[in-house]
Design an enzyme around this catalytic site. Structure first.
Site, PDB file in Angstrom:
ATOM      1  N   GLY A   1       0.832  -1.202   0.000  1.00 52.29           N
ATOM      2  CA  GLY A   1       0.000   0.000   0.000  1.00 52.29           C
ATOM      3  C   GLY A   1       0.860   1.241   0.000  1.00 52.29           C
ATOM      4  O   GLY A   1       1.798   1.361   0.787  1.00 52.29           O
TER       5      GLY A   1
ATOM      6  N   LEU B   1      -1.364   7.396   1.825  1.00 48.93           N
ATOM      7  CA  LEU B   1      -0.623   8.276   2.734  1.00 48.93           C
ATOM      8  C   LEU B   1       0.128   7.487   3.790  1.00 48.93           C
ATOM      9  O   LEU B   1       1.268   7.824   4.130  1.00 48.93           O
ATOM     10  CB  LEU B   1      -1.573   9.282   3.378  1.00 48.93           C
TER      11      LEU B   1
ATOM     12  N   ARG C   1     -20.090  13.964  13.413  1.00 48.70           N
ATOM     13  CA  ARG C   1     -20.676  13.335  12.216  1.00 48.70           C
ATOM     14  C   ARG C   1     -21.836  12.399  12.535  1.00 48.70           C
ATOM     15  O   ARG C   1     -22.821  12.340  11.812  1.00 48.70           O
ATOM     16  CB  ARG C   1     -19.594  12.552  11.472  1.00 48.70           C
TER      17      ARG C   1
HETATM   18  C1  LIG Z   1     -14.034  10.847  -0.010  1.00 52.44           C
HETATM   19  C2  LIG Z   1     -13.188  10.805   1.226  1.00 52.44           C
HETATM   20  C3  LIG Z   1     -12.708  11.981   1.779  1.00 52.44           C
HETATM   21  C4  LIG Z   1     -11.925  11.953   2.928  1.00 52.44           C
HETATM   22  N1  LIG Z   1     -11.487  13.127   3.469  1.00 52.44           N
HETATM   23  C5  LIG Z   1     -10.712  13.097   4.573  1.00 52.44           C
HETATM   24  C6  LIG Z   1     -10.231  14.305   5.146  1.00 52.44           C
HETATM   25  O1  LIG Z   1     -10.512  15.400   4.675  1.00 52.44           O
HETATM   26  N2  LIG Z   1      -9.454  14.220   6.245  1.00 52.44           N
HETATM   27  C7  LIG Z   1      -9.107  13.013   6.812  1.00 52.44           C
HETATM   28  O2  LIG Z   1      -8.378  13.000   7.803  1.00 52.44           O
HETATM   29  N3  LIG Z   1      -9.546  11.859   6.268  1.00 52.44           N
HETATM   30  C8  LIG Z   1     -10.328  11.871   5.173  1.00 52.44           C
HETATM   31  N4  LIG Z   1     -10.777  10.694   4.641  1.00 52.44           N
HETATM   32  C9  LIG Z   1     -10.218   9.423   5.127  1.00 52.44           C
HETATM   33  C10 LIG Z   1      -8.798   9.236   4.558  1.00 52.44           C
HETATM   34  O3  LIG Z   1      -8.750   9.700   3.233  1.00 52.44           O
HETATM   35  C11 LIG Z   1      -8.341   7.789   4.573  1.00 52.44           C
HETATM   36  O4  LIG Z   1      -8.582   7.219   5.829  1.00 52.44           O
HETATM   37  C12 LIG Z   1      -6.860   7.682   4.298  1.00 52.44           C
HETATM   38  O5  LIG Z   1      -6.507   8.406   3.150  1.00 52.44           O
HETATM   39  C13 LIG Z   1      -6.439   6.238   4.165  1.00 52.44           C
HETATM   40  O6  LIG Z   1      -5.079   6.205   3.844  1.00 52.44           O
HETATM   41  P1  LIG Z   1      -4.310   4.833   3.779  1.00 52.44           P
HETATM   42  O7  LIG Z   1      -2.924   5.151   3.337  1.00 52.44           O
HETATM   43  O8  LIG Z   1      -4.491   4.087   5.041  1.00 52.44           O
HETATM   44  O9  LIG Z   1      -5.065   4.001   2.642  1.00 52.44           O
HETATM   45  P2  LIG Z   1      -5.314   4.296   1.067  1.00 52.44           P
HETATM   46  O10 LIG Z   1      -5.054   5.692   0.686  1.00 52.44           O
HETATM   47  O11 LIG Z   1      -6.637   3.710   0.751  1.00 52.44           O
HETATM   48  O12 LIG Z   1      -4.201   3.452   0.356  1.00 52.44           O
HETATM   49  C14 LIG Z   1      -4.290   2.058   0.269  1.00 52.44           C
HETATM   50  C15 LIG Z   1      -3.123   1.559  -0.528  1.00 52.44           C
HETATM   51  O13 LIG Z   1      -3.083   0.157  -0.401  1.00 52.44           O
HETATM   52  C16 LIG Z   1      -2.949  -0.438  -1.674  1.00 52.44           C
HETATM   53  N5  LIG Z   1      -3.527  -1.769  -1.561  1.00 52.44           N
HETATM   54  C17 LIG Z   1      -4.697  -2.137  -0.981  1.00 52.44           C
HETATM   55  N6  LIG Z   1      -4.840  -3.461  -1.008  1.00 52.44           N
HETATM   56  C18 LIG Z   1      -3.745  -3.949  -1.614  1.00 52.44           C
HETATM   57  C19 LIG Z   1      -3.304  -5.257  -1.941  1.00 52.44           C
HETATM   58  N7  LIG Z   1      -4.006  -6.327  -1.616  1.00 52.44           N
HETATM   59  N8  LIG Z   1      -2.134  -5.375  -2.588  1.00 52.44           N
HETATM   60  C20 LIG Z   1      -1.380  -4.299  -2.912  1.00 52.44           C
HETATM   61  N9  LIG Z   1      -1.744  -3.042  -2.617  1.00 52.44           N
HETATM   62  C21 LIG Z   1      -2.906  -2.879  -1.967  1.00 52.44           C
HETATM   63  C22 LIG Z   1      -3.611   0.495  -2.628  1.00 52.44           C
HETATM   64  O14 LIG Z   1      -3.126   0.313  -3.931  1.00 52.44           O
HETATM   65  C23 LIG Z   1      -3.193   1.842  -2.019  1.00 52.44           C
HETATM   66  O15 LIG Z   1      -1.905   2.175  -2.474  1.00 52.44           O
HETATM   67  C24 LIG Z   1     -11.604  10.715   3.520  1.00 52.44           C
HETATM   68  C25 LIG Z   1     -12.097   9.530   2.989  1.00 52.44           C
HETATM   69  C26 LIG Z   1     -12.921   9.582   1.877  1.00 52.44           C
HETATM   70  C27 LIG Z   1     -13.536   8.313   1.393  1.00 52.44           C
END
Ligand SMILES: Cc1cc2nc3c(=O)[nH]c(=O)nc-3n(C[C@H](O)[C@H](O)[C@H](O)COP(=O)(O)OP(=O)(O)OC[C@H]3O[C@@H](n4cnc5c(N)ncnc54)[C@H](O)[C@@H]3O)c2cc1C
Length: 665
Positions: free
Chosen positions: A40, A43, A337
């Site tokens: 992944g 962020l 929320r």
């Molecule tokens: C529309 C929307 C708006 C939002 N706005 C906000 C905000 O303003 N402020 C805030 O704090 N939060 C916000 N959130 C929540 C926040 O965006 C997410 O919680 C956060 O970005 C998640 O980041 P992450 O890196 O954990 O996962 P993600 O950004 O979902 O990244 C997941 C990564 O894992 C990879 N991946 C997944 N499964 C596999 C696999 N099996 N094999 C290989 N790669 C895989 C994907 O390719 C990706 O690179 C929002 C959420 C949504 C839905």
């Protein structure tokens, strides 16, 4: 198994500092001999990969998209919290900690949250140094806005594109390391299993999504950063590809899964328009800073609006029910929320919904146009401005703040939200549950870590916004790079991990067998057929409002649906080509297992918490009664039928959170 949270001893404010002073370190020369897999590159994973590589580890990073820039994180709109107190409005590390614990309905692990609040300020500095263009005020200083459920302005933002800008920052940091050869990037690769050797996570099995090739990758530790699983509901604000597979695979190999049913329902999303929709769109919470939420007071007006014989703008102030301002005068439209979502649902359930499906309330900016317009007229020395001029000036300010969101809305609904109030309705948005981790962010599988939305630790039953980005970046830039070193310090003499072992062979065989099953099954129903039905069960029976009978039905229905899926699913194409349906089949198979665990968790959790309203615990005024805490951890190792889950139940002392520390032993 007894769970040990490994939270350090001592006062909460000193834990992280003391911990960092005492952990084992890997010296720079030894880091070169250690490999880390990061699954992944959103962020959480992107920031972790960049930082681990900067420290000197050899990183292999995986994403199923064609670039880290396309991770779901890019969709985050509203902002990221940090306790900088730039506004001088009383913010502090303690207050951010307190608000976050309270926002999680006292169900998060306090030591993690305190650490999160502590490092929050560093995140902003780190991102500014990377060039993230946070909004600035007139004097050039970083600006803040307010989010629901708190009484200070601590949300840093980049218009309505905060996630995108933060992700570009993390991506640049990654790219520097890709260019140096310290990160090997595997785009379009999906992790389909974790490999455990001698009890430790030592690699993964991944599928090249373009060629279909199955690959073995080894490392000294594996970090799961695969994001949230809101798409178990089919319709959500998540990116279409967001899924639970990586987290689920480690769960099935022995990592515990915690709080599966905690889902955040966001109050301001574009309403569903019909049965054939596959995606919901968020309108950022920041809009509630300036928009007022209302429905008509009279049902005749609702009817007239639905029939098209009246426009919402024709209703006078007296004919409108600003129900959040009426019910919650202290927070008004900026209630948490869960409160905003439930109140909107309550009005719509009572028949006041304003669109064809009856599932929409208004978010109206006309008062802000007037307020900002008058202020601008004064600033610009315009005497006796006309109403039209005031509106124009006010709209200019609103456009500068939220222009891209208004544009998204207009493109989807085909109505100009500057002239007609937006329509909004709650939708599934964010999952707080996930893989259980200890204070080190390690799962119950040694050497397997989980960070960002994929883990469970920091948010409890979260009702707040702008804390997910904070957690992802805190984990990736500032927490994991320390904690993983403590574990890897034992591996400096291990040498490369071979992939030619029975463990890799067995894991690869499981993966290829499952793929062969999907391709050869030749059933009659599409993958989406099952996903849609699952989503409907989840929303109707495990959504905002839950009750015992409905949850029991959901468990049976999901179980039956899963059986049907394994008999009748149809996956067209072959396994040796780019095959979206094949990838989706695997993800939906995992959702079908998660969904059942989710409903079981919700059933045994006899409580209302966060966005979940347990109907049996409704108080007289229609609010949810908050009852004792439950901490749920699933010990389900999926081998055929699910075993009973293990439930850890603890009393919660609501006050005195500073001295209280829960342990999951
Ligand atoms: C529309 C929307 C708006 C939002 N706005 C906000 C905000 O303003 N402020 C805030 O704090 N939060 C916000 N959130 C929540 C926040 O965006 C997410 O919680 C956060 O970005 C998640 O980041 P992450 O890196 O954990 O996962 P993600 O950004 O979902 O990244 C997941 C990564 O894992 C990879 N991946 C997944 N499964 C596999 C696999 N099996 N094999 C290989 N790669 C895989 C994907 O390719 C990706 O690179 C929002 C959420 C949504 C839905």
């Amino acid at each position: 198994m007894a769970l040990d949270s490994k939270v350090p001893q001592g006062p909460i404010k000193d834990k992280w500092t003391d911990y960092k002073n005492k952990i084992d370190l890997v010296n720079p020369a030894n880091k070169r001999h250690i490999d880390v897999i990061v699954v992944g590159t959103g962020l959480a994973g992107g920031s972790a990969a960049a930082t681990l590589a900067e420290l000197g580890y050899n990183v292999k990073a995986f994403a199923y998209q064609d670039s880290p820039r396309r991770a779901h994180s890019i969709a985050a709109q509203g902002g990221i919290n940090a306790a900088k107190n730039y506004q001088g409005d009383g913010d502090s590390t303690y207050r951010l900690f307190y608000d976050t614990v309270k926002g999680g309905d006292y169900r998060s692990r306090e030591a993690n949250v305190y650490r999160l609040a502590e490092v929050s300020a560093n995140i902003i500095d780190q991102c500014v140094a990377q060039g993230v263009p946070f909004a600035r005020d007139y004097g050039g200083l970083l600006d803040n806005r307010s989010f629901g459920g708190v009484l200070v302005s601590r949300t840093f933002y980049a218009k309505g594109q905060t996630g995108q800008q933060l992700l570009l920052g993390a991506y640049s940091a990654m790219n520097r390391q890709i260019a140096r050869g310290k990160i090997e990037m595997f785009n379009r690769h999906e992790m389909l299993d974790v490999v455990i050797v001698d009890g430790k996570a030592r690699g993964i099995i991944a599928r090249n999504l373009v060629t279909g090739e199955i690959e073995r990758h080894s490392a000294h530790a594996v970090v799961i950063a695969s994001g949230g699983y809101g798409n178990v509901y089919f319709l959500s604000t998540n990116a279409m590809g967001s899924n639970v597979t990586a987290g689920w695979k480690v769960h099935k190999k022995g990592a515990y899964f915690a709080n599966p049913c905690y889902t955040q329902i966001h109050p301001t999303c574009i309403p569903r328009s019909g049965d054939y929709q596959s995606k919901l769109t968020l309108m950022s919470e920041s809009l509630r800073n300036d928009g007022r939420i209302w429905v008509p007071k009279n049902l005749e007006d609702v009817k007239a609006i639905k029939e098209g014989s009246k426009r919402p703008t024709e209703l006078t102030e007296e004919q409108r029910d600003y129900f959040l301002e009426r019910r919650y005068p202290a927070f008004g439209n900026l209630v948490p929320r869960d409160v905003a979502s439930r109140a909107a649902k309550e009005r719509c359930d009572a028949g006041y919904g304003v669109n064809a499906t009856g599932e929409a309330v208004y978010l109206d900016f006309s008062a802000s146009f007037e307020r900002y317009g008058k202020e601008q007229a004064k600033i610009q020395n315009i005497s006796n401005p006309s109403e039209a001029k005031i509106k124009e000036l006010g709209q200019g300010i609103v456009k500068a703040k939220y222009g891209n969101l208004f544009q998204i809305y207009e493109k989807i609904i085909d109505e100009n939200p500057y002239e007609t109030p937006m329509m909004i309705y709650p939708a599934v948005h964010y999952t707080m549950g996930g893989v259980w981790v200890d204070y080190n962010l390690m799962t119950t599988i040694p050497g397997c870590y989980c960070i960002g939305e994929a883990n469970f630790s920091d948010h409890g039953a979260n009702r707040l916004g702008a804390s997910a980005l904070m957690q992802g970046l805190a984990d990736g830039y500032f927490v994991l790079p320390y904690t993983i070193g403590d574990y890897l310090s034992d591996d400096i003499r291990t040498g490369k991990i071979s992939t030619q072992t029975p463990e890799f062979e067995a894991a690869e065989k499981d993966v290829t067998d499952r793929i062969a099953f999907f391709i050869n099954n030749k059933g009659t129903r599409s993958v989406d057929y099952y996903h849609k039905i699952l989503g409907k069960i989840m929303w109707d029976k495990c959504g905002m409002s839950r009750n015992e009978a409905g949850l029991k039905e959901a468990i049976e229905e999901i179980s039956a649906l899963r059986k049907d899926f394994w008999q009748n699913v149809n996956v067209p194409g072959t396994e040796t080509e780019y095959n979206e349906q094949l990838a989706k089949a695997g993800r939906v198979a995992d959702f079908l297992e998660l969904g059942e665990l989710f409903a079981k968790d919700a059933l045994v959790r006899e409580e209302s918490a966060g966005g979940h309203f347990r109907e049996e615990h409704q108080t007289e005024d229609g609010e949810a009664k908050r009852i004792k805490e439950f901490q749920f951890v699933s010990a389900w190792e999926y081998k055929g039928e699910p075993k009973d889950a293990v439930l850890h139940k603890e009393e919660l002392v609501y006050e005195n959170i500073e001295v209280k520390e829960r342990s999951y032993k």
